[in-house]
Scaffold this active site. Structure first.
Site, mmCIF file in Angstrom:
data_model
loop_
_atom_site.group_PDB
_atom_site.id
_atom_site.type_symbol
_atom_site.label_atom_id
_atom_site.label_comp_id
_atom_site.label_asym_id
_atom_site.label_seq_id
_atom_site.Cartn_x
_atom_site.Cartn_y
_atom_site.Cartn_z
ATOM 1 C CD GLU A 223 -2.891 -1.010 0.094
ATOM 2 O OE1 GLU A 223 -3.251 0.125 -0.266
ATOM 3 O OE2 GLU A 223 -3.289 -2.046 -0.454
ATOM 4 C CB CYS B 251 -1.602 7.117 1.126
ATOM 5 S SG CYS B 251 -3.002 6.291 1.898
HETATM 6 P P1 NAP Z 1 8.736 4.347 4.037
HETATM 7 O O1 NAP Z 1 9.884 5.238 4.278
HETATM 8 O O2 NAP Z 1 8.655 3.673 2.723
HETATM 9 O O3 NAP Z 1 8.745 3.272 5.213
HETATM 10 C C1 NAP Z 1 7.740 2.285 5.397
HETATM 11 C C2 NAP Z 1 8.262 1.239 6.369
HETATM 12 O O4 NAP Z 1 9.254 0.438 5.697
HETATM 13 C C3 NAP Z 1 8.977 1.845 7.585
HETATM 14 O O5 NAP Z 1 8.740 1.060 8.707
HETATM 15 C C4 NAP Z 1 10.428 1.797 7.166
HETATM 16 O O6 NAP Z 1 11.364 1.902 8.214
HETATM 17 C C5 NAP Z 1 10.466 0.448 6.469
HETATM 18 N N1 NAP Z 1 11.622 0.268 5.586
HETATM 19 C C6 NAP Z 1 12.422 1.214 5.045
HETATM 20 N N2 NAP Z 1 13.392 0.644 4.283
HETATM 21 C C7 NAP Z 1 13.200 -0.697 4.356
HETATM 22 C C8 NAP Z 1 13.860 -1.814 3.783
HETATM 23 N N3 NAP Z 1 14.942 -1.686 2.984
HETATM 24 N N4 NAP Z 1 13.404 -3.046 4.046
HETATM 25 C C9 NAP Z 1 12.310 -3.207 4.838
HETATM 26 N N5 NAP Z 1 11.649 -2.178 5.432
HETATM 27 C C10 NAP Z 1 12.074 -0.931 5.172
HETATM 28 O O7 NAP Z 1 7.372 5.129 4.239
HETATM 29 P P2 NAP Z 1 6.998 6.135 5.404
HETATM 30 O O8 NAP Z 1 7.748 7.405 5.188
HETATM 31 O O9 NAP Z 1 7.101 5.466 6.730
HETATM 32 O O10 NAP Z 1 5.451 6.358 5.104
HETATM 33 C C11 NAP Z 1 4.988 7.303 4.206
HETATM 34 C C12 NAP Z 1 4.560 6.655 2.900
HETATM 35 O O11 NAP Z 1 3.572 5.674 3.158
HETATM 36 C C13 NAP Z 1 3.927 7.647 1.946
HETATM 37 O O12 NAP Z 1 4.400 7.438 0.635
HETATM 38 C C14 NAP Z 1 2.450 7.298 2.031
HETATM 39 O O13 NAP Z 1 1.696 7.663 0.908
HETATM 40 C C15 NAP Z 1 2.496 5.838 2.222
HETATM 41 N N6 NAP Z 1 1.235 5.361 2.792
HETATM 42 C C16 NAP Z 1 0.409 4.610 2.007
HETATM 43 C C17 NAP Z 1 -0.820 4.178 2.507
HETATM 44 C C18 NAP Z 1 -1.751 3.337 1.679
HETATM 45 O O14 NAP Z 1 -2.662 2.757 2.240
HETATM 46 N N7 NAP Z 1 -1.569 3.254 0.374
HETATM 47 C C19 NAP Z 1 -1.191 4.514 3.809
HETATM 48 C C20 NAP Z 1 -0.321 5.277 4.564
HETATM 49 C C21 NAP Z 1 0.900 5.687 4.056
HETATM 50 P P3 NAP Z 1 12.259 3.259 8.349
HETATM 51 O O15 NAP Z 1 11.289 4.332 8.731
HETATM 52 O O16 NAP Z 1 13.288 2.941 9.377
HETATM 53 O O17 NAP Z 1 12.893 3.542 7.014
#
Ligand code: NAP
Length: 489
Positions: free
Chosen positions: A247, A281
């Site tokens: 997502e 999002c």
């Molecule tokens: P993110 O930076 O992609 O991180 C998501 C999760 O993945 C975090 O727990 C992160 O930990 C972890 N992660 C990072 N690198 C990884 C790797 N190499 N391997 C495994 N896990 C890893 O996203 P975010 O900044 O937390 O969230 C914002 C994003 O989420 C936005 O783009 C938003 O649109 C999206 N979102 C989508 C939805 C939906 O339903 N479509 C809902 C809410 C949010 P770290 O923080 O330590 O990097």
């Protein structure tokens, strides 16, 4: 200062290394707690515990698994005040609005998973071979990795954890480090409910280390992640053939056709832009308005922006909190600067206020160019970029410049136009005549294929299906298809 531990094999524990990191309050930029900084070793301990647990958990009757999810939901409800408190402290969510809203919602998906799992039917399938009776049923996948973001840290885990466990899986969960304290409060409810040890394990620490181990380790069997397309691409390269549910980010659009009433819809569109300081999002991150309505709509949006008040999230007058971290704030600043550089005008906000922490003013931009970053990428900040179009082709030039496709909205009273747009917009969801944030936990939600907003769907039975493998069983009622008689002819 309070400390938060991780939870592995039914026990709260320190990181194997003993290391911690500071949890930062984004409204003050000051530390408020210590959190265990896990590593690959801790992730491996969690995977072992989840494996051991799954040998028994998968055979616990579905009705018992479902009842445990309901018990967890009840405990989440009785912890609402504590959840709202930590959401305000750790995320800077205005306490009297967003923090309480999210705490109120956090138990809902646990109840939906518990209920819908009991009614998930599978088929018996007629065959050309008259002697066969073929049926399908759902088996747990095994150990599921859940990676969750910071923006709704009490609600989003509910989109995965209950659906995984009610289907008989065990879980290794890694939350974003900037929302790990909230994850610990939620985990306490799960612990209190008496879930068998190892069924859900929480490992706090950096995603690139803890999360990566949970992705690559052969001991996990499926991955669900809410986050950015960039992280999803890394995970895809690292996960091999494991099933994935992603997502990811969105970028509208909101399309306002010439017959809409711009003043009537401005409040709802501004909410879709500014709620949660734009860190959702499904935000309305680019608004395309018919040229004949442009001035009225822009005026109404300037008025709407003035209703959003930044400040101390504990203050009842505050209805917009800070950005979650410096990176998110920097992206907002750079998107505004880029849009201005390409000819857009700032008609409200546009700056950082004189406040501590990571705040940015609610910002209305007019006449952004199709190639500007606000049109091509997700901003994830309190921004309302507006562009006008003379005809549909001009609107599509804007829309097609972005490859994100999560949620769109169209405002019109013309039923034919509404259907036309709903069928043609390349987003997983199109809402007609309401804001982009409409969703309920039993409805399918996710990005359209062929763009960067995700893979698969969350919501009710769609998540239950992802959390299980469809097993096909064929009974032969007429003996083997081939026997020794074939050698006698
Ligand atoms: P993110 O930076 O992609 O991180 C998501 C999760 O993945 C975090 O727990 C992160 O930990 C972890 N992660 C990072 N690198 C990884 C790797 N190499 N391997 C495994 N896990 C890893 O996203 P975010 O900044 O937390 O969230 C914002 C994003 O989420 C936005 O783009 C938003 O649109 C999206 N979102 C989508 C939805 C939906 O339903 N479509 C809902 C809410 C949010 P770290 O923080 O330590 O990097």
């Amino acid at each position: 200062m309070q400390s938060y531990q991780m939870y592995i094999d039914g026990q709260w524990c320190h990181a194997d290394s003993g290391q911690t990191y500071d949890a930062i309050n984004p409204a003050t930029a000051q530390p408020f707690a210590k959190v265990a900084r896990g590593s690959r070793v801790d992730a491996q301990r969690a995977i072992c515990a989840a494996h051991e647990a799954n040998r028994l958990w998968r055979d616990v009757p579905l009705w018992e698994r479902s009842a445990l999810c309901v018990k967890i939901a009840d405990l989440i409800d009785s912890t609402k005040n504590q959840l709202a408190h930590i959401l305000c402290t750790e995320l800077g969510k205005p306490h009297h609005g967003e923090a309480v809203d999210e705490a109120d919602e956090a138990s809902v998906p646990w109840r939906i998973a518990a209920e819908q799992a009991k009614y998930l039917e599978s088929n018996t399938i007629p065959c050309a071979d008259h002697s066969k009776r073929v049926l399908t049923f759902r088996r747990p996948r095994g150990v599921v990795t859940a990676l969750t973001p910071w923006n709704f840290p009490a609600a989003i885990p509910g989109e995965y954890l209950p659906f995984a466990i009610v289907m008989g899986n065990s879980v290794c969960w890694s939350p974003s480090p900037t929302s790990a304290a909230t994850a610990c409060v939620l985990m306490e409810c799960i612990h209190e409910a008496g879930l068998p040890k190892g069924v859900i394990n929480l490992v706090t620490g950096p995603g690139a280390e803890v999360g990566d181990e949970l992705v690559v380790n052969k001991g996990t069997h499926a991955i669900c992640m809410t986050g950015s397309p960039e992280t999803a691409n890394i995970i895809t390269q690292r996960a091999g053939l494991k099933p994935r549910l992603f997502e990811l980010g969105g970028n509208g659009p909101v399309v306002i056709l010439p017959d809409a009433d711009p003043k009537q819809i401005a409040t709802c569109i501004a909410y879709a832009c500014f709620y949660a300081a734009g860190q959702v999002c499904s935000c309305a991150e680019r608004i395309l308005v018919a040229d004949s309505l442009k001035q009225d709509f822009v005026d109404a949006m300037i008025e709407e922006a003035s209703h959003w008040k930044l400040g101390d999230p504990w203050d009842k007058a505050t209805n917009m909190g800070p950005q979650n971290n410096v990176g998110v704030l920097d992206k907002m600043i750079s998107h505004v600067a880029d849009a201005k550089h390409r000819g857009a005008k700032v008609v409200a906000g546009g700056n950082r206020p004189e406040l501590p922490g990571f705040f940015h003013e609610p910002t209305v931009l007019v006449d952004f160019a199709p190639d500007s970053l606000v049109n091509r990428e997700e901003t994830f900040g309190p921004i309302a970029p507006i562009a006008s179009f003379m005809d549909e082709a001009e609107a599509w030039d804007y829309i097609n410049a972005c490859d994100l496709g999560l949620v769109s909205s169209v405002f019109t009273n013309d039923i034919d136009r509404a259907w036309h747009w709903a069928e043609n917009l390349n987003t997983g969801i199109t809402v007609i005549n309401d804001w982009t944030h409409f969703w309920e936990h039993h409805l399918p939600f996710g990005g359209m294929a062929s763009n960067s907003s995700g893979i698969g769907r969350v919501g009710g039975r769609h998540t239950l299906e992802f959390m299980s493998d469809l097993k096909t069983i064929a009974f032969s009622c007429g003996g083997p298809s081939v026997d020794s008689s074939i050698w006698q002819s």
